[in-house]
Design a protein around this motif. Structure first.
Motif, PDB file in Angstrom:
ATOM      1  N   GLU A 777      34.406 -67.497  79.433  1.00 31.37           N
ATOM      2  CA  GLU A 777      35.081 -66.807  80.524  1.00 31.37           C
ATOM      3  C   GLU A 777      35.195 -67.705  81.751  1.00 31.37           C
ATOM      4  O   GLU A 777      36.193 -67.680  82.465  1.00 31.37           O
ATOM      5  CB  GLU A 777      34.341 -65.515  80.878  1.00 31.37           C
ATOM      6  CG  GLU A 777      35.103 -64.661  81.887  1.00 31.37           C
ATOM      7  CD  GLU A 777      34.400 -63.343  82.148  1.00 31.37           C
ATOM      8  OE1 GLU A 777      35.053 -62.428  82.652  1.00 31.37           O
ATOM      9  OE2 GLU A 777      33.196 -63.240  81.847  1.00 31.37           O
ATOM     10  N   ARG A 781      38.777 -68.590  83.466  1.00 32.61           N
ATOM     11  CA  ARG A 781      39.050 -68.264  84.870  1.00 32.61           C
ATOM     12  C   ARG A 781      39.618 -69.467  85.614  1.00 32.61           C
ATOM     13  O   ARG A 781      40.494 -69.319  86.460  1.00 32.61           O
ATOM     14  CB  ARG A 781      37.765 -67.802  85.553  1.00 32.61           C
ATOM     15  CG  ARG A 781      37.386 -66.359  85.262  1.00 32.61           C
ATOM     16  CD  ARG A 781      36.147 -65.986  86.040  1.00 32.61           C
ATOM     17  NE  ARG A 781      35.789 -64.589  85.859  1.00 32.61           N
ATOM     18  CZ  ARG A 781      34.757 -64.014  86.450  1.00 32.61           C
ATOM     19  NH1 ARG A 781      33.977 -64.739  87.238  1.00 32.61           N
ATOM     20  NH2 ARG A 781      34.492 -62.754  86.240  1.00 32.61           N
ATOM     21  N   ASP A 788      41.360 -62.742  85.610  1.00 35.11           N
ATOM     22  CA  ASP A 788      40.729 -61.452  85.874  1.00 35.11           C
ATOM     23  C   ASP A 788      41.508 -60.624  86.887  1.00 35.11           C
ATOM     24  O   ASP A 788      41.022 -59.602  87.369  1.00 35.11           O
ATOM     25  CB  ASP A 788      39.292 -61.643  86.380  1.00 35.11           C
ATOM     26  CG  ASP A 788      38.337 -61.977  85.251  1.00 35.11           C
ATOM     27  OD1 ASP A 788      38.642 -61.588  84.103  1.00 35.11           O
ATOM     28  OD2 ASP A 788      37.312 -62.614  85.507  1.00 35.11           O
TER      29      ASP A 788
END
Length: 813
Positions: A777, A781, A788
């Motif tokens: 993640e 990102r 997100d």
């Protein structure tokens, strides 16, 4: 009916027991990615609004309400029908409550309901004794409203500060879709010590048990404790199997430490550490990593012994295998509301370290680490600092000559205040002592006082400004002689005669100075009108602006270049009084900037739907002040600069910049950045960047949701100028409100020789508990802007920057 009563202590331990197995990821109540709070135990309609905090409960009275009260002296008191007890943020409801005031025995039966600021419970029965503080709750379900956990237990037994949960479960999933669940036969709780012990605990994914722990001790509150933190585990071709095990040391309430042993099967073992402290007037962190023996240089010796550009051996080069590491210190101390001291120090053991211990392009593009130590002050109309700066080389393709000059020390002061409504005055001053390991250096004093008249109205502004810049140097003999010889060679080239020793001595000046007046006028107008586009009401503005700058010419060839270089031509430079980054050169100027901006602002929501600007500088004279290697600015017009930002809808955002030079009929810069939002979670980013003779890159990234659970992710980042792939990502992820699985393939530039690294990363995240596998993640990102949907910046920092960074870069390459 109301009476005085001590509320039954039903909250005690449930909220902190099972979720303490996992990490608290800080998910808030509004986090859409987690399951709804009310799935397991909905809010109670008859519960009053909570007041106060859990810490204030003991100071607040307890109210009891019920349909019927029965009781006699020395006998049981019975409250029946809609029984409700409330105290602060606590509520207890039941059908029947029996209480004996002499013995302290109580029984709550039928639809037992409890809630406070952190949890809700429903149970069949609760009984105990208030006097000896013993309680038993049977057949219960609970919902944690802050950590989103829910579950149940066959029985809870409480005795003073001790307690036990029998046959308990915990999950952040909805009860109807139990993707994962923790089960434990028994959990013993000690609230005084803040610790719990779970026995025979099992983690299930779906209905399949995947982890069994016969005995496990864990904290049940926020008190810090010495112990093991979650390890980081990964697998790569460079490191092999990579295990990092942080060990937390709770040394005191205001300072702590973390020690992190690390094992890489292909490279060796290392140990890292971090020490943090906090006190009333300051805080700080010091960290470091030490690796006594690294096998990586032995596995890739050509990268350490040969020049990556020429491929030829580097004379005297050795393999950096022993005692590799890094150190960093960041600390701040506040003397009072005006003054503070700050330190930001960094060090690495060798010039390959950042590249070898980083898995991003920043470790490849960074060429130095900067360390700064200083005292800073700031008031209403002033600011000042006294600092020292030092640089360390981190790029093995360069030499020490590439480093900036150290500033040991630097004194800076700025003062600016209004003298009255229409006149402001100020001064910028700097004194620096420069030092370099390769070059001779010296000292510089730069003083720039100014006055200005900020005249303005509702639709116009006029700001005339007059400044005077004085710069003086004290040079070391070697630098003064070098500048004198350079001036003599230039004299010989232009005059055709050999300079005499007397002329050379005259050109050699150890204390050159420069003094120049700088005048400018900045003026602008604001026009606006109301208009309609496709039925929507807009406010359209038209903002013409003029900026005239006048600086007389003074020959500055005798001045050194310590920290000064030409700025990149951009929109901001249209309105600056110097085209150089430092005071070693003050550009001469007789120029006029003309610029025009228009905006479209939606009158219903205030959102700016369009902002377009165009500007150009008209040079009335040739610019004669230049630095070596710079092309002189000739009389005429500069390149046109145009910037456009448009949001045609709430889902589209497009930015574009363009520079066109009419003199050479060529484009100097072109950039396009576009973002499109898909549904509630998807995003597509497209970027193109071109700067003449420097870079040309294309960047495409996306997160495309196939359905509410499945989505695909990807990125393709390519250098058209170098014909080189910079990064490629392709992956698939499945995500629900309580579990996520991500499988990502990644190919990225890992060193300055252009080698690419391939990796496959798998992560399984149990939301509200923790994750296993590599931290995919974090990679996504950074690579996919808006991954997100909480970071929608269009342009990431350029990975081609060669700048200073935090030397603590240490991830899993």
């Amino acid at each position: 009916m109301r009476t005085s009563f001590r509320l039954l202590p039903l909250s005690l331990c449930i909220a902190l027991a099972l979720p303490a197995y996992g990490q608290d990821d800080g998910y808030g109540d509004d986090d859409w990615a987690l399951c709804p709070v009310g799935d397991a135990v909905p809010a109670f309609a008859d519960a009053p609004a909570p007041t106060g905090t859990p810490q204030q409960r003991i100071e607040q009275p307890t109210d009891i309400e019920g349909d019927q009260l029965e009781g006699q002296q020395d006998e049981n008191t019975i409250v029946q029908g809609n029984v409700a007890l409330s105290r602060g943020d606590q509520f207890l409801g039941t059908d029947r409550l029996t209480f004996n005031s002499e013995t302290g025995q109580y029984v709550a039966e039928g639809s037992v309901r409890y809630s406070d600021s952190g949890m809700r419970i429903v149970a069949e029965r609760a009984e105990g004794n208030q006097q000896d503080d013993s309680h038993t709750i049977t057949d219960l379900r609970y919902q944690l409203t802050e950590r989103r956990g829910n579950g149940g237990a066959e029985r809870i037994e409480l005795k003073g500060e001790q307690g036990a949960l029998v046959g308990s479960t915990y999950s952040t999933c909805a009860p109807s879709e139990r993707a994962w669940e923790l089960r434990a036969n028994r959990i013993d709780i000690d609230t005084e010590k803040g610790m719990g012990v779970a026995r025979n605990a099992t983690l299930r994914i779906g209905k399949v048990p995947v982890l069994y722990v016969p005995w496990f001790m864990f904290p049940i509150d926020d008190r810090r404790r010495t112990g093991l933190l979650y390890p980081a585990v990964s697998l790569s071709g460079r490191n092999g199997f990579d295990w990092k095990q942080p060990i937390y040391l709770n040394l005191a309430p205001n300072y702590d430490a973390t020690v992190t042993p690390r094992i890489m099967t292909e490279r060796g073992a290392s140990i890292g550490g971090e020490f943090r402290w906090l006190y009333p007037k300051g805080e700080g962190t010091v960290s470091g990593t030490w690796m006594p023996k690294d096998k990586l240089p032995e596995n890739e010796p050509f990268r350490y012994l040969n020049n990556p550009i020429t491929g030829l051996p580097i004379p005297g080069a050795t393999l950096p295998t022993d005692n590799r590491g890094q150190f960093s210190l960041g600390a701040t101390h506040y003397f009072n509301k005006f003054w503070r001291a700050r330190a930001s120090l960094g060090w690495v053991s060798d010039t390959h370290y950042l590249e070898d211990f980083s898995n991003s392009l920043y470790g490849v593009s960074t060429y130095s680490i900067g360390s700064t130590l200083g005292v800073y002050g700031q008031g209403r109309h002033w600011s000042a600092s006294f600092t020292a700066d030092r640089y360390q080389l981190t790029d093995y393709t360069l030499t020490e000559a590439s480093l900036p000059f150290d500033r040991l020390p630097r004194l800076f002061a700025q003062w600016n205040r209004p003298l009255n409504d229409w006149l402001h005055a100020g001064i910028d001053a700097e004194a620096v002592r420069f030092r370099h390991d390769v070059f001779d250096a010296g000292s510089r004093l730069d003083v720039k006082p100014f006055v200005e008249m900020p005249l303005e109205g509702g639709s116009w502004f006029l700001r005339p400004r007059l400044a005077y810049r004085y710069t003086a140097y004290k040079l070391e003999d070697g630098l003064a002689t070098s500048i004198g010889n350079s001036l003599a060679q230039r004299y010989a080239a232009t005059s055709g005669t050999t300079p005499t020793p007397e002329l050379i001595a005259q050109l050699t000046n150890a204390g050159p100075t420069r003094s120049l007046p700088i005048s400018s006028i900045d003026a602008g107008l604001f026009f606006d009108r109301h208009t309609q586009i496709r039925g929507d009401n807009y406010l359209q503005t038209l903002e013409p602006r003029l900026f005239y700058l006048r600086v007389p010419y003074e020959n500055q060839d005798g001045l050194p270049l310590f920290d000064t270089a030409p700025m990149t031509f951009s929109w901001g430079q249209l309105f600056r009084d110097n085209r150089y980054t430092g005071p070693d050169r003050q550009s001469d100027a007789n120029q006029l900037t003309t610029a025009l901006t228009t905006r479209l602002i939606n009158e219903d929501d205030g959102r700016e739907r369009l902002a377009a600007s165009i500007g150009q500088i008209r040079y009335f004279d040739d610019t004669r002040v230049i630095v070596p290697g710079e092309t002189p600015v000739e009389r005429g017009k500069s390149a046109w600069i145009a910037d456009v930002s448009v949001a045609p809808s709430d889902r589209w955002q497009i930015n574009a910049s363009y520079q066109w030079d009419p003199k050479f009929r060529r484009e100097d810069l072109a950039a396009l950045r576009a973002r499109y939002l898909i549904g509630d979670a998807g995003v597509v980013n497209v970027g193109y960047r071109y700067r003449r003779d420097l870079l040309e890159q294309a960047d495409f990234s996306f997160l495309y949701p196939i359905n509410p659970n499945w989505s695909v992710v990807g990125r393709y980042y390519y250098s058209l100028l170098d014909k080189k792939e910079l990064e490629t990502i392709a992956g698939v992820q499945w995500e629900s409100c309580c579990i996520a699985v991500r499988l990502v393939g990644r190919r990225y530039l890992r060193n300055r020789t252009g080698d690419l690294n391939n990796s496959i990363q798998l992560e399984v995240e149990l939301k509200g508990l923790g994750s296993a596998g590599q931290k995919t993640e974090r990679v996504l990102r950074r690579a996919i802007l808006g991954y997100d949907r909480d970071d929608l910046y269009l342009v990431p920092p350029s990975p081609l920057r060669r700048d200073t960074v935090d030397p603590t870069l240490d991830s899993n390459p």
